[in-house]
Design an enzyme around this catalytic site. Structure first.
Site, PDB file in Angstrom:
ATOM      1  N   TYR A 199     107.479 119.625  16.030  1.00 46.97           N
ATOM      2  CA  TYR A 199     106.158 119.015  16.148  1.00 46.97           C
ATOM      3  C   TYR A 199     105.652 118.648  14.748  1.00 46.97           C
ATOM      4  O   TYR A 199     106.366 118.793  13.764  1.00 46.97           O
ATOM      5  CB  TYR A 199     105.210 119.936  16.915  1.00 46.97           C
ATOM      6  CG  TYR A 199     105.674 120.189  18.339  1.00 46.97           C
ATOM      7  CD1 TYR A 199     105.997 119.121  19.173  1.00 46.97           C
ATOM      8  CD2 TYR A 199     105.817 121.479  18.844  1.00 46.97           C
ATOM      9  CE1 TYR A 199     106.439 119.333  20.481  1.00 46.97           C
ATOM     10  CE2 TYR A 199     106.261 121.697  20.141  1.00 46.97           C
ATOM     11  CZ  TYR A 199     106.576 120.623  20.940  1.00 46.97           C
ATOM     12  OH  TYR A 199     107.026 120.832  22.228  1.00 46.97           O
ATOM     13  N   GLN A 227      97.393 129.148  20.682  1.00 38.54           N
ATOM     14  CA  GLN A 227      98.299 128.487  19.745  1.00 38.54           C
ATOM     15  C   GLN A 227      97.850 127.033  19.600  1.00 38.54           C
ATOM     16  O   GLN A 227      97.809 126.295  20.579  1.00 38.54           O
ATOM     17  CB  GLN A 227      99.736 128.536  20.263  1.00 38.54           C
ATOM     18  CG  GLN A 227     100.767 127.965  19.287  1.00 38.54           C
ATOM     19  CD  GLN A 227     102.144 127.861  19.901  1.00 38.54           C
ATOM     20  OE1 GLN A 227     102.371 127.001  20.755  1.00 38.54           O
ATOM     21  NE2 GLN A 227     103.059 128.735  19.490  1.00 38.54           N
ATOM     22  N   ARG A 239     110.611 133.356  29.740  1.00 35.59           N
ATOM     23  CA  ARG A 239     111.062 133.125  31.116  1.00 35.59           C
ATOM     24  C   ARG A 239     110.915 134.340  32.021  1.00 35.59           C
ATOM     25  O   ARG A 239     110.520 134.201  33.188  1.00 35.59           O
ATOM     26  CB  ARG A 239     112.497 132.605  31.120  1.00 35.59           C
ATOM     27  CG  ARG A 239     112.612 131.170  30.597  1.00 35.59           C
ATOM     28  CD  ARG A 239     114.076 130.719  30.541  1.00 35.59           C
ATOM     29  NE  ARG A 239     114.185 129.327  30.126  1.00 35.59           N
ATOM     30  CZ  ARG A 239     114.203 128.904  28.879  1.00 35.59           C
ATOM     31  NH1 ARG A 239     114.092 129.798  27.888  1.00 35.59           N
ATOM     32  NH2 ARG A 239     114.315 127.628  28.579  1.00 35.59           N
TER      33      ARG A 239
END
Length: 777
Positions: free
Chosen positions: A585, A503, A727
């Site tokens: 971002y 990514q 997670r």
């Protein structure tokens, strides 16, 4: 106590009789505006679980209701000229009039005073210790004390009409008909020996386009008879809402939520009289999950129980009631919202084949999951799993090993075939030195590649030193970094059959911060570097440093950096490339109106805000190998008024699809600290669903997906093509292998070094399943 229930529907009658049963000394009055035998609507639906609750609260009325019920297990779905049937759903139907008569008779038997044909416009006319406002979704009492209750009423999109028919349906029936104006659907079920409910529903725009808004009542019913003639077998549709004329019989469903449920009305003697909401006055749940009457009756049970548990503290009882019921109601309302939105958007799923359309309908509320369907109807689910497997290219004729769960079917984009539908989500690890991925990354990514996932994604890898979120973030802007990544790619390819994706991103105004465990999003103690963004911004007000607006020259330079990183990623041998346009971002900052205030060609309209991210993507796609996939991660919802919405996400996905994207990785949030996400299981999956099925592009679902059951439900229902697990993969690198064993799917390859553990794990889970089956009632 002196108790007055305003409204003689199921909630008021049931609470009245429960309180009188609890203490015959209570003076209980139920006031109803209609006559004893008036009713509007036809039959109501309960689940078997609700019947159990009624039995525990008052056996005589429960037995009378049970004797009058029509019970069925099957759901039948008519779509695309075919019928799908699933069993084991355990529903009961009863005429609304019959239900009210049973409750009226039981209330009178216990000594409740019933007052009919009385419209209450002023609750102060009643001198009581407790006023219970159960006067329906359009509650007069709630409106009067709206400043206390703070209601939120959302009028839903579909119009529906509640009709009846002498046609007796032997299953809960959903029928879908496409017209020149759009889709109509019918919800039909038998509720006594002679009659079935037949609800016709369609979006507002379709209703108007068909001219139903201008039809007489009779013409509207005739329209429905013609449209659904194949299911009615010559039987007529009829209305019992004599008080409604013309198109008024078609109504929109109001979703009612109240912030508070109790108002304390001052009295002349200085005390207060509590006025508490119950039933539809307090909350509504769409009829498509059949829970409105259930919620009303369970409200009554809980309020009576709370009063019994607090015999000398009415205020404490009411607090306990609202605390308990608000949690239970919210859970049902969330499921009802999911169901409502599904029926409002049938067009979204119209391209599905009947098998998947039916599965999507059955699991629409998320209350019924993949494994729950297996418990209800194992034969149906096995047949459907085989259908999914065949659609993915597997040979489902060999039944010796059982059906293949949807999460373990392969998926292909361009030349890359993933062995299953599990992705290790990009997760920042903040463990690089000078942007170089080292031994930690080899261990971290390598372990997860050997843990059974089909695609392992790197964390956001930055295209320049200034693009890094923190000094610990990895980069791909020089050959040393390329070589470090190649070492990891080679390891993954050599030791596993997983694919490795990278990514690429630029942190923009969220750059130059500390690693997470030293203060997430906090500026560095020293050595901060200048940051750029779509427009000047300070992510944390009064804390973060201000970024400057990127000039056109900056944008060209950053685009070149993305291109160079893409070339290095290809040289390193990555199988998959993802462009990060989410989470506030740099590129996300262009997309969101919260962070893009530019006045040039890169600001303003959504098309303009898309311009620069699309330019970067197109430049990358041009140098990335044509046979390898490219995906784009987006934030589908900013969770802030005035920010990105799911509608925007669909348009963004369409634009990237046109530019050559193969898949959209659908996340949300992290653009503004003002966000107010609504969390829950699979809470971001609905965004993936919309993007996939409206923009027509493959998607990854992310967010609170933690079990094989979640993944199987999402993939099987066509809500996403892949599921990214974050997670749970941090806690267990072999999450995929573990989940396969847990659900009893053993036909899965383990790394040869770990095969000795496979049989033991599977035996342990087998014993657990056998013990649970033994312990089950």
């Amino acid at each position: 106590m002196r108790i007055v229930c305003i409204g003689g529907g199921p909630a008021g009658l049931y609470f009245g009789l429960l309180m009188k049963k609890q203490n015959p000394e209570h003076e209980v009055t139920v006031v109803e505006r209609n006559r004893p035998y008036d009713t509007f609507g036809w039959g109501v639906v309960f689940s078997d679980q609700t019947l159990g609750n009624l039995q525990g609260a008052d056996a005589p009325s429960a037995n009378a209701i049970l004797d009058a019920f029509n019970h069925w297990d099957d759901i039948e779905i008519h779509f695309g000229g075919r019928t799908q049937r699933s069993s084991g759903h355990g529903f009961c139907g009863i005429g609304r009039k019959r239900l009210l008569n049973i409750l009226q008779a039981r209330a009178e038997e216990l000594g409740v005073k019933l007052v009919f044909e009385t419209q209450v416009t002023d609750d102060t006319a009643y001198d009581a210790d407790l006023i219970v406002a159960c006067d329906g979704a359009n509650s007069v009492v709630r409106k009067k004390y709206a400043a206390t209750y703070k209601p939120d009423i959302d009028m839903r999109d579909c119009r529906f009409v509640w009709l009846g028919t002498d046609k007796l349906f032997d299953a809960f029936t959903f029928a879908f008909e496409k017209t020149e104006w759009g889709w109509f659907q019918a919800h039909a079920y038998r509720f006594d020996d002679h009659t079935s409910t037949f609800i016709v529903e369609t979006p507002e725009r379709v209703w108007r386009a068909a001219g139903l808004d201008e039809m007489s009542k009779e013409d509207g019913i005739a329209f429905c008879e013609r449209l659904f003639a194949r299911y009615l077998d010559g039987h007529a549709l009829k209305s019992n809402a004599e008080h409604l004329r013309g198109s008024a019989q078609w109504i929109r469903f109001p979703r009612v939520v109240n912030e508070n449920w109790v108002h304390y009305r001052p009295r002349a003697d200085g005390r207060t009289t509590p006025v508490v909401l119950m039933g539809d006055a307090a909350h509504t749940a769409h009829f498509s999950i059949g829970s409105g009457t259930k919620l009303a009756l369970e409200d009554a049970i809980e309020l009576a129980n709370s009063i019994a548990a607090h015999p000398r503290d009415l205020e404490g009882a009411l607090s306990h009631y609202t605390n308990v019921r608000s949690v239970d109601v919210l859970r049902i309302q969330n499921a009802a919202r999911n169901s409502t939105e599904w029926f409002e958007n049938v067009q979204r799923y119209a391209s599905f084949e009947p098998e998947q359309f039916a599965y999507s309908l059955l699991t629409r509320s998320q209350r019924i999951s993949h494994e729950n369907l297996r418990e209800r109807d194992a034969a149906y689910l096995a047949e459907f799993e085989n259908w999914i497997a065949q659609r993915s290219g597997l040979d489902a004729t060999d039944q010796s090993k059982g059906p293949v769960p949807p999460m373990f079917t392969p998926f292909t984009l361009r030349s890359v075939t993933l062995k299953n539908r599990i992705v290790v989500s990009p997760m920042a690890q903040y463990s690089a030195v000078d942007g170089i991925a080292g031994d930690y990354h080899l261990m971290h990514l390598g372990a997860r590649a050997m843990g059974g996932a089909a695609l392992v994604m790197t964390e956001m890898t930055c295209v320049s030193p200034e693009a890094r979120i923190t000094p610990g973030c990895p980069g791909l802007y020089n050959e040393a970094q390329r070589d470090a990544w190649r070492r990891i790619v080679d390891f993954v390819h050599r030791e596993s059959d997983a694919k490795l994706g990278i990514q690429l991103g630029h942190a923009g105004g969220k750059a130059s911060t500390r690693v997470a465990w030293e203060g997430i999003d906090q500026p560095l103690h020293e050595g901060n570097w200048p940051t750029v963004s779509a427009s000047p911004q300070q992510y944390l007000r009064g804390v973060s440093h201000w970024s400057r607006e990127a000039s056109v020259e900056d944008l060209r330079e950053i685009e070149a950096q993305f291109v160079r990183s893409t070339e290095l990623a290809a040289e390193a041998g990555f199988d998959w490339l993802e462009l990060h346009c989410a989470h506030g971002y740099l590129l996300s900052g262009f997309l969101s109106p919260l962070t893009n205030h530019r006045s040039d060609e890169y600001g303003g309209s959504l098309a303009n805000r898309l311009r620069y991210p699309l330019e970067v993507f197109s430049a990358m796609r041009a140098v990335w190998p044509a046979d390898k996939p490219m995906s784009v991660r987006i934030s589908a919802h900013d969770w802030v008024d005035g920010g990105m919405t799911p509608d925007d996400a669909v348009e963004i996905a369409r634009a990237f699809k046109t530019a050559g994207a193969d898949l959209i990785d659908v996340s949300s949030g992290q653009v503004s600290k003002d966000e107010k996400p609504v969390y829950g299981r699979m809470f971001q999956t609905p965004f993936s669903d919309r993007v996939r099925n409206e923009a027509g592009i493959a998607t990854i679902a992310v967010g609170a997906i933690s079990e094989a059951d979640h993944v199987n439900s999402i993939i099987a229902a066509g809500r996403a093509d892949l599921c990214a697990i974050a997670r749970p993969h941090l806690a267990n690198p072999a999450w995929t292998l573990n989940e396969a064993a847990r659900i009893g799917y053993f036909d899965i390859e383990w790394p040869k070094q770990y095969r000795a553990a496979k049989a033991q794990l599977e035996r342990n889970y087998d014993r657990d399943r056998a013990q649970r089956a033994k312990d089950a009632p």
